[in-house]
Design an enzyme around this catalytic site. Sequence first.
Site, mmCIF file in Angstrom:
data_model
loop_
_atom_site.group_PDB
_atom_site.id
_atom_site.type_symbol
_atom_site.label_atom_id
_atom_site.label_comp_id
_atom_site.label_asym_id
_atom_site.label_seq_id
_atom_site.Cartn_x
_atom_site.Cartn_y
_atom_site.Cartn_z
ATOM 1 N N LYS A 46 47.401 48.711 22.368
ATOM 2 C CA LYS A 46 48.056 48.388 23.637
ATOM 3 C C LYS A 46 49.549 48.402 23.395
ATOM 4 O O LYS A 46 50.007 48.199 22.266
ATOM 5 C CB LYS A 46 47.630 46.999 24.129
ATOM 6 C CG LYS A 46 47.783 46.799 25.615
ATOM 7 C CD LYS A 46 46.630 47.408 26.389
ATOM 8 C CE LYS A 46 46.753 47.215 27.878
ATOM 9 N NZ LYS A 46 45.496 47.592 28.557
HETATM 10 P P1 NAD Z 1 49.224 47.745 38.931
HETATM 11 O O1 NAD Z 1 50.575 47.524 38.395
HETATM 12 O O2 NAD Z 1 48.878 49.054 39.546
HETATM 13 O O3 NAD Z 1 48.876 46.615 40.026
HETATM 14 C C1 NAD Z 1 48.996 45.257 39.755
HETATM 15 C C2 NAD Z 1 48.789 44.481 41.052
HETATM 16 O O4 NAD Z 1 48.810 43.080 40.756
HETATM 17 C C3 NAD Z 1 49.896 44.724 42.087
HETATM 18 O O5 NAD Z 1 49.316 44.709 43.376
HETATM 19 C C4 NAD Z 1 50.802 43.514 41.919
HETATM 20 O O6 NAD Z 1 51.557 43.207 43.057
HETATM 21 C C5 NAD Z 1 49.753 42.460 41.643
HETATM 22 N N1 NAD Z 1 50.283 41.257 41.009
HETATM 23 C C6 NAD Z 1 51.166 41.155 39.983
HETATM 24 N N2 NAD Z 1 51.436 39.860 39.735
HETATM 25 C C7 NAD Z 1 50.693 39.148 40.615
HETATM 26 C C8 NAD Z 1 50.537 37.769 40.877
HETATM 27 N N3 NAD Z 1 51.197 36.863 40.171
HETATM 28 N N4 NAD Z 1 49.696 37.388 41.870
HETATM 29 C C9 NAD Z 1 49.033 38.305 42.598
HETATM 30 N N5 NAD Z 1 49.137 39.622 42.397
HETATM 31 C C10 NAD Z 1 49.955 40.029 41.419
HETATM 32 O O7 NAD Z 1 48.231 47.394 37.726
HETATM 33 P P2 NAD Z 1 46.736 47.906 37.510
HETATM 34 O O8 NAD Z 1 46.785 49.165 36.742
HETATM 35 O O9 NAD Z 1 45.997 47.838 38.801
HETATM 36 O O10 NAD Z 1 46.162 46.780 36.516
HETATM 37 C C11 NAD Z 1 45.669 45.538 36.987
HETATM 38 C C12 NAD Z 1 44.819 44.880 35.897
HETATM 39 O O11 NAD Z 1 43.739 45.749 35.534
HETATM 40 C C13 NAD Z 1 45.556 44.574 34.597
HETATM 41 O O12 NAD Z 1 45.024 43.385 34.045
HETATM 42 C C14 NAD Z 1 45.205 45.747 33.696
HETATM 43 O O13 NAD Z 1 45.293 45.437 32.318
HETATM 44 C C15 NAD Z 1 43.764 45.971 34.127
HETATM 45 N N6 NAD Z 1 43.263 47.328 33.840
HETATM 46 C C16 NAD Z 1 43.909 48.436 34.333
HETATM 47 C C17 NAD Z 1 43.384 49.703 34.042
HETATM 48 C C18 NAD Z 1 43.991 50.952 34.628
HETATM 49 O O14 NAD Z 1 43.395 52.023 34.460
HETATM 50 N N7 NAD Z 1 45.116 50.890 35.333
HETATM 51 C C19 NAD Z 1 42.250 49.819 33.242
HETATM 52 C C20 NAD Z 1 41.600 48.666 32.765
HETATM 53 C C21 NAD Z 1 42.130 47.426 33.082
#
Ligand code: NAD
Length: 420
Positions: free
Chosen positions: A110
Site C-alpha cells: 500500500k
Molecule cells: P474515494 O476517494 O473515491 O471516495 C471516498 C468517499 O468517502 C468520498 O465520497 C468522500 O467524500 C467520503 N469521505 C471521506 N471522508 C469521509 C468522512 N469523514 N465521512 C464521510 N465520508 C467521507 O475512495 P474509494 O476509492 O471509494 O475508497 C473508499 C474505501 O474503499 C477506502 O477505505 C478504500 O481503501 C476502500 N477500497 C477501495 C478500492 C478501490 O478500488 N477504489 C478497493 C478496495 C477497497
Amino acid sequence: MMANGSKTKMTPFDEVNRRLDEAREIAGVPLEAMPLLKTPYREIRVQIPLFSAGHLKHYTGYRVQHNAARGPYKGGVRYHPHVDLDEVRALASIMTWKTALVNIPFGGAKGGITCDPTTMSEEEVYNLTNTFFTRIAMILGPNRDVPAPDMGTSAKVMGWAMAAYGRMNGHTPAVVTGKPLELGGSVGREEATGKGVVIITKHWAEDQGLSLEGATVVLQGFGNVGTYAALHYANLGAKIIAVNDVRGGIRNDQGLDIPALMGHVKTAGSVVGFPESDPLDNDDILYQPCDYLVPAALGGVITAENAGRIKARVVVEAANHPVTPDGEDILSANDIVCIPDLIANAGGVTVSYFEWAQNIQQFAWKEERIDEELRTILARSFNQVLEYTGGKDCSLRQACFALALERVYRASKARGYIRI
Ligand code: NAD
C-alpha cells in the site's frame, strides 16, 4: 491516523495483527512463523517538495511492501490527510491477505501521501504524483510492485503514475492498474470494487435464504466504491435510504434515485443538496436502522465506543478495516453480522489482476469476460469461506484470515523462505 476508539488503544497495524493471531491456530500455522508473516518486507518514505503559486510546500509519501510470497506486491495509493506509516502498513498487510484469499498471484502493498487533494489544484496533484512515483520507481515494476487507485486517487492519477515510471523505464502499462482505458486500463475496473461488494452481499443473503429485493441499505462514503455499490444494490431492487460523503448526508425512506444522485454529485461535487431527500448529519449516518450498513470511506469508524449504537442487521465492509476488533466483538454480541473487507471489497483487486494480465498479454478482454471471471472468482472464494466457517466453527473474519494465512505460509515454505 485512522479513527481508533478501541479500549486497548491498538494502532490499525496492531489490529490487523490481532486478526492474524486469532486465525493462526485455526490455520495451523506455527507460532514461530508469525513475526515473519506479520512484518512488512520493505517500507519507504519519501520527501515530496511542491512549488506552487510562489510557495514551497512539503509532503511525505509512503510505500509499504508487505509480502510477495505469492507474487508481485499489489495495493492502492491513498491521498488523504490521515495517511501515516502505521495506517499504510496496516493496509499493506490487508492486501497480502486479500490477494491470497481470492487466490490471485499477487502479494500485498500500500502507499499514500499525507495531503488533502480536495483542496489542491489539478496541477498540484499532478506534480505531487509525478514526484512521488519518480521517487519510488526503483521499487516498482510489473513483476515487483503494481500500485492502483485508493481513496483520493483515480484513474487519472494512475495515468500520471504510469507516465512517471515510463520516463525512466520505457512504456510499461502493467506497472499500475486502474488506469484510463486510453492507456491500457481495463473495462469494468472502475466499478469493480462496488460491484464486488454487491455480488458478495447477494451471495451471503442467498446463503441465508434472503433476497436483496426491498432490503434497506445505508452507505457511508459516495466515492468510487460507494457510488458503484449503491448503483448495483439499487439494480437488484434494494432501497438506498441514506448516504453521505465528507460534506454531509442525505436520507429518503422511499429509496434514493441513485442514477439521478450520481448526476447531482457530478455537478454539485457532493450528495448534499440532492432534491428528493432530507439532510442527515454525518454523525448520524452509521446509526440509521437498516438491513445493510455499508461503510465505504475511512477505516476504524466502528469501534468499541460506538458499535453498540449500530442498528443494522449486517455490516458490509466496503472500506478497508472500517470495524475494529473490539467494535466487532460488540456487533457479534448484538447478533450483527460483519462481512469482512478481505472478501467484501476484493472485486477491485481482482479486476486489477485482469488488467495486469491483459497488459502483459497486450490483448484486451471483452466486458462480458471481465464480468464472468469476476463473478467466478468471488463466488469460488466466498464459497470457500462459508465452507471453512462450517468446518472449523469460526466467524467469517476468522475464516478469511485463516484461509489467507494458510496460503501465504505454504507459498513462503515452498520458496524456502520459511523452513519450519
Ligand atoms: P474515494 O476517494 O473515491 O471516495 C471516498 C468517499 O468517502 C468520498 O465520497 C468522500 O467524500 C467520503 N469521505 C471521506 N471522508 C469521509 C468522512 N469523514 N465521512 C464521510 N465520508 C467521507 O475512495 P474509494 O476509492 O471509494 O475508497 C473508499 C474505501 O474503499 C477506502 O477505505 C478504500 O481503501 C476502500 N477500497 C477501495 C478500492 C478501490 O478500488 N477504489 C478497493 C478496495 C477497497
